[in-house]
Motif scaffolding. Structure first.
Motif, PDB file in Angstrom:
ATOM      1  N   GLY A 130      41.148  20.943 -21.918  1.00 16.26           N
ATOM      2  CA  GLY A 130      41.883  21.772 -22.871  1.00 16.26           C
ATOM      3  C   GLY A 130      41.297  23.157 -22.974  1.00 16.26           C
ATOM      4  O   GLY A 130      40.379  23.532 -22.248  1.00 16.26           O
ATOM      5  N   GLU A 131      41.889  23.936 -23.898  1.00 17.70           N
ATOM      6  CA  GLU A 131      41.331  25.247 -24.206  1.00 17.70           C
ATOM      7  C   GLU A 131      40.251  25.056 -25.247  1.00 17.70           C
ATOM      8  O   GLU A 131      40.232  24.048 -25.955  1.00 17.70           O
ATOM      9  CB  GLU A 131      42.435  26.170 -24.758  1.00 17.70           C
ATOM     10  CG  GLU A 131      43.202  26.891 -23.689  1.00 17.70           C
ATOM     11  CD  GLU A 131      43.719  28.252 -24.163  1.00 17.70           C
ATOM     12  OE1 GLU A 131      43.356  28.694 -25.262  1.00 17.70           O
ATOM     13  OE2 GLU A 131      44.491  28.856 -23.416  1.00 17.70           O
ATOM     14  N   THR A 132      39.371  26.038 -25.353  1.00 19.39           N
ATOM     15  CA  THR A 132      38.316  25.943 -26.364  1.00 19.39           C
ATOM     16  C   THR A 132      38.691  26.715 -27.621  1.00 19.39           C
ATOM     17  O   THR A 132      37.988  26.631 -28.618  1.00 19.39           O
ATOM     18  CB  THR A 132      36.999  26.524 -25.820  1.00 19.39           C
ATOM     19  OG1 THR A 132      37.266  27.868 -25.383  1.00 19.39           O
ATOM     20  CG2 THR A 132      36.466  25.703 -24.660  1.00 19.39           C
ATOM     21  N   ALA A 155      43.274  17.428 -24.796  1.00 21.47           N
ATOM     22  CA  ALA A 155      44.113  16.257 -24.485  1.00 21.47           C
ATOM     23  C   ALA A 155      43.293  15.351 -23.578  1.00 21.47           C
ATOM     24  O   ALA A 155      42.310  15.798 -22.960  1.00 21.47           O
ATOM     25  CB  ALA A 155      45.403  16.697 -23.780  1.00 21.47           C
ATOM     26  N   GLY A 156      43.687  14.096 -23.499  1.00 22.50           N
ATOM     27  CA  GLY A 156      43.006  13.163 -22.606  1.00 22.50           C
ATOM     28  C   GLY A 156      43.277  13.536 -21.160  1.00 22.50           C
ATOM     29  O   GLY A 156      44.405  13.886 -20.796  1.00 22.50           O
ATOM     30  N   LYS A 157      42.224  13.470 -20.328  1.00 20.77           N
ATOM     31  CA  LYS A 157      42.407  13.790 -18.902  1.00 20.77           C
ATOM     32  C   LYS A 157      42.875  12.537 -18.164  1.00 20.77           C
ATOM     33  O   LYS A 157      42.209  11.499 -18.241  1.00 20.77           O
ATOM     34  CB  LYS A 157      41.077  14.273 -18.292  1.00 20.77           C
ATOM     35  CG  LYS A 157      41.180  14.615 -16.817  1.00 20.77           C
ATOM     36  CD  LYS A 157      39.841  14.963 -16.201  1.00 20.77           C
ATOM     37  CE  LYS A 157      39.008  13.763 -15.868  1.00 20.77           C
ATOM     38  NZ  LYS A 157      39.573  12.846 -14.846  1.00 20.77           N
ATOM     39  N   PRO A 158      43.997  12.628 -17.447  1.00 16.36           N
ATOM     40  CA  PRO A 158      44.424  11.468 -16.643  1.00 16.36           C
ATOM     41  C   PRO A 158      43.334  11.094 -15.640  1.00 16.36           C
ATOM     42  O   PRO A 158      42.703  11.973 -15.038  1.00 16.36           O
ATOM     43  CB  PRO A 158      45.684  11.980 -15.928  1.00 16.36           C
ATOM     44  CG  PRO A 158      46.172  13.102 -16.779  1.00 16.36           C
ATOM     45  CD  PRO A 158      44.955  13.752 -17.362  1.00 16.36           C
ATOM     46  N   ALA A 159      43.138   9.792 -15.451  1.00 16.38           N
ATOM     47  CA  ALA A 159      41.999   9.315 -14.642  1.00 16.38           C
ATOM     48  C   ALA A 159      42.056   9.805 -13.194  1.00 16.38           C
ATOM     49  O   ALA A 159      41.022  10.099 -12.596  1.00 16.38           O
ATOM     50  CB  ALA A 159      41.963   7.795 -14.684  1.00 16.38           C
ATOM     51  N   TYR A 186      49.607  26.847 -20.656  1.00 17.10           N
ATOM     52  CA  TYR A 186      50.110  27.253 -21.971  1.00 17.10           C
ATOM     53  C   TYR A 186      50.974  28.513 -21.837  1.00 17.10           C
ATOM     54  O   TYR A 186      52.060  28.604 -22.429  1.00 17.10           O
ATOM     55  CB  TYR A 186      48.936  27.499 -22.926  1.00 17.10           C
ATOM     56  CG  TYR A 186      49.368  27.918 -24.310  1.00 17.10           C
ATOM     57  CD1 TYR A 186      50.099  27.043 -25.117  1.00 17.10           C
ATOM     58  CD2 TYR A 186      49.067  29.184 -24.806  1.00 17.10           C
ATOM     59  CE1 TYR A 186      50.511  27.426 -26.389  1.00 17.10           C
ATOM     60  CE2 TYR A 186      49.469  29.573 -26.067  1.00 17.10           C
ATOM     61  CZ  TYR A 186      50.192  28.686 -26.862  1.00 17.10           C
ATOM     62  OH  TYR A 186      50.613  29.065 -28.112  1.00 17.10           O
ATOM     63  N   ILE A 187      50.510  29.484 -21.037  1.00 17.56           N
ATOM     64  CA  ILE A 187      51.301  30.712 -20.848  1.00 17.56           C
ATOM     65  C   ILE A 187      52.665  30.357 -20.227  1.00 17.56           C
ATOM     66  O   ILE A 187      53.709  30.864 -20.646  1.00 17.56           O
ATOM     67  CB  ILE A 187      50.546  31.724 -19.935  1.00 17.56           C
ATOM     68  CG1 ILE A 187      49.272  32.208 -20.622  1.00 17.56           C
ATOM     69  CG2 ILE A 187      51.438  32.909 -19.587  1.00 17.56           C
ATOM     70  CD1 ILE A 187      48.358  33.028 -19.707  1.00 17.56           C
ATOM     71  N   ALA A 196      51.265  21.788 -26.332  1.00 21.12           N
ATOM     72  CA  ALA A 196      51.251  22.242 -24.938  1.00 21.12           C
ATOM     73  C   ALA A 196      50.305  21.375 -24.107  1.00 21.12           C
ATOM     74  O   ALA A 196      50.648  20.959 -22.997  1.00 21.12           O
ATOM     75  CB  ALA A 196      50.835  23.711 -24.869  1.00 21.12           C
ATOM     76  N   MET A 197      49.106  21.087 -24.643  1.00 25.18           N
ATOM     77  CA  MET A 197      48.135  20.292 -23.863  1.00 25.18           C
ATOM     78  C   MET A 197      48.665  18.874 -23.641  1.00 25.18           C
ATOM     79  O   MET A 197      48.489  18.295 -22.567  1.00 25.18           O
ATOM     80  CB  MET A 197      46.764  20.232 -24.561  1.00 25.18           C
ATOM     81  CG  MET A 197      46.066  21.573 -24.666  1.00 25.18           C
ATOM     82  SD  MET A 197      46.031  22.534 -23.126  1.00 25.18           S
ATOM     83  CE  MET A 197      46.276  24.197 -23.768  1.00 25.18           C
TER      84      MET A 197
END
Ligand SMILES: NC(=O)c1ccc[n+]([C@@H]2O[C@H](COP(=O)([O-])OP(=O)(O)OC[C@H]3O[C@@H](n4cnc5c(N)ncnc54)[C@H](OP(=O)(O)O)[C@@H]3O)[C@@H](O)[C@H]2O)c1
Length: 335
Positions: A95-97, A121-125, A140-141, A289-290
């Motif tokens: 994600g963004e910080t 968000a959770g990162k897909p494995a 996001y942009i 967005a995430m």
């Protein structure tokens, strides 16, 4: 912990790695053990302090208020604040910080970063940390600016500057929605555009898409090297032009205001011209967005291509590689 630090605005060459304290974890934050962080144009803006406007937008007037650059990361949750409930230690996240605009240092270029849990968000494995780290700001942009109703089967979309961060997400989202995509970029990036799914490619060094006979329902213009009037010529009668804007690392943007005057002009024109709609999803939260981007990653509709990973100690070289325009895919730092 090891972290890249920036004490003044200037050249990427002034960045160095130092031992600093781990960041404190706020009540609604998550401490992430960073595995990868993205190198993208907004990091360059904050490192150089250009355009000067960004210094008034929370980055710090005389020097950076926050010392550690980077806004996008992927890593593993180490600890959670007392009110953070979405993630647990050992969860893999990306994600963004930063909750707000990305024109300030976000602390991602370090071994650990404290991040508000709602911008993760959770990162897909099956997605690597390097791949996931490249997605947040560019994704996001893209989601913020691109009207979903233009990414439908049968719609013809042109992406100018398509091999960069925003462009590569845009191509893949458009293809996932069934649109026909024409992608424009430099000769050496045309194969990458095809890998990303573009139906047609145009080499901007030899061809000018604004002089072509093809017409588009949507033009997503990242570099903004053509005027709106020229782009309008190749729009369908209800086609839409969306400027993302790119200062070309100081070569094109106004020293004080960057691309802001151009956006302001388009915003005024949009009151009278149907082909313009500036920000289309202004209400989109980074959290939503995430989550959306994680779904596209999970489904295999978004697959970032990595050009090169650099260690934290080579942050300056990584930024120069981005600025040179040589990268065939995304550039990341790894810890
Ligand atoms: N609108 C918004 O809401 C918003 C918000 C935040 C940030 N931004 C801005 O959005 C931009 C995001 O860019 P990004 O991450 O996609 O940049 P990037 O990764 O640097 O990609 C830009 C691409 O454009 C290509 N390009 C350069 N000149 C071109 C030309 N004349 N014709 C066609 N392609 C050309 C570049 O290739 P070569 O260099 O090899 O030629 C590169 O492949 C940043 O500048 C950021 O500041 C916009």
């Amino acid at each position: 912990m090891r972290a890249v630090v920036q004490d003044s605005y200037g050249s990427p060459d002034d960045l160095r790695v130092q031992q600093i304290d781990r960041p404190a974890v706020g009540d609604d934050e998550v401490l992430v053990r960073v595995r990868a962080a993205s190198v993208h144009p907004d990091v360059w803006h904050v490192v150089t302090g250009r355009p000067n406007l960004l210094r008034l937008m929370g980055s710090g007037v005389r020097r950076p208020k926050f010392r550690v650059p980077g806004t996008d990361l992927a890593g593993v949750v180490e600890a959670t604040g007392k009110d953070a409930t979405r993630f647990r230690p050992d969860d893999e996240v990306f994600g963004e910080t930063l909750r707000g605009n990305s024109w300030r240092n976000g602390g991602a270029y370090a071994e650990y970063a404290s991040v508000p849990e709602d911008v993760l968000a959770g990162k897909p494995a099956h997605v690597t940390f390097e791949q996931a780290a490249t997605v947040p700001t560019a994704g996001y942009i893209a989601l913020l600016n691109i009207p979903a109703d233009r990414l439908k089967p049968g719609r013809r979309v042109l992406v100018n500057g398509a091999a960069g961060g925003v462009g590569s997400v845009t191509i893949q989202l458009a293809k996932a929605n069934g649109a026909h995509v024409t992608a424009v970029d430099h000769t050496k990036k045309l194969d990458l555009l095809r890998v990303l799914g573009a139906d047609d490619v145009i080499d901007y060094t030899t061809d000018d898409f604004t002089k072509d006979s093809r017409r588009y329902d949507l033009i997503v213009d990242i570099p903004g090297n053509h005027s709106f009037a020229d782009c309008r010529r190749v729009l369908t009668p209800d086609g839409l032009y969306v400027l993302i804007g790119h200062d070309r690392f100081g070569r094109d943007g106004h020293r004080w205001l960057g691309s802001v005057p151009r956006f302001a002009k388009l915003a005024v024109q949009s009151l009278f011209v149907d082909h313009l709609r500036t920000i289309t999803s202004a209400g989109l939260s980074k959290k939503d967005a995430m989550v959306t981007l994680a779904k596209h990653l999970e489904a295999g509709e978004l697959t970032p291509v990595i050009d090169r990973a650099y260690p934290l100690e080579e942050a300056a070289a990584a930024l120069h590689h981005l600025m040179d325009g040589e990268a065939l895919g995304r550039v990341v730092l790894t810890t």
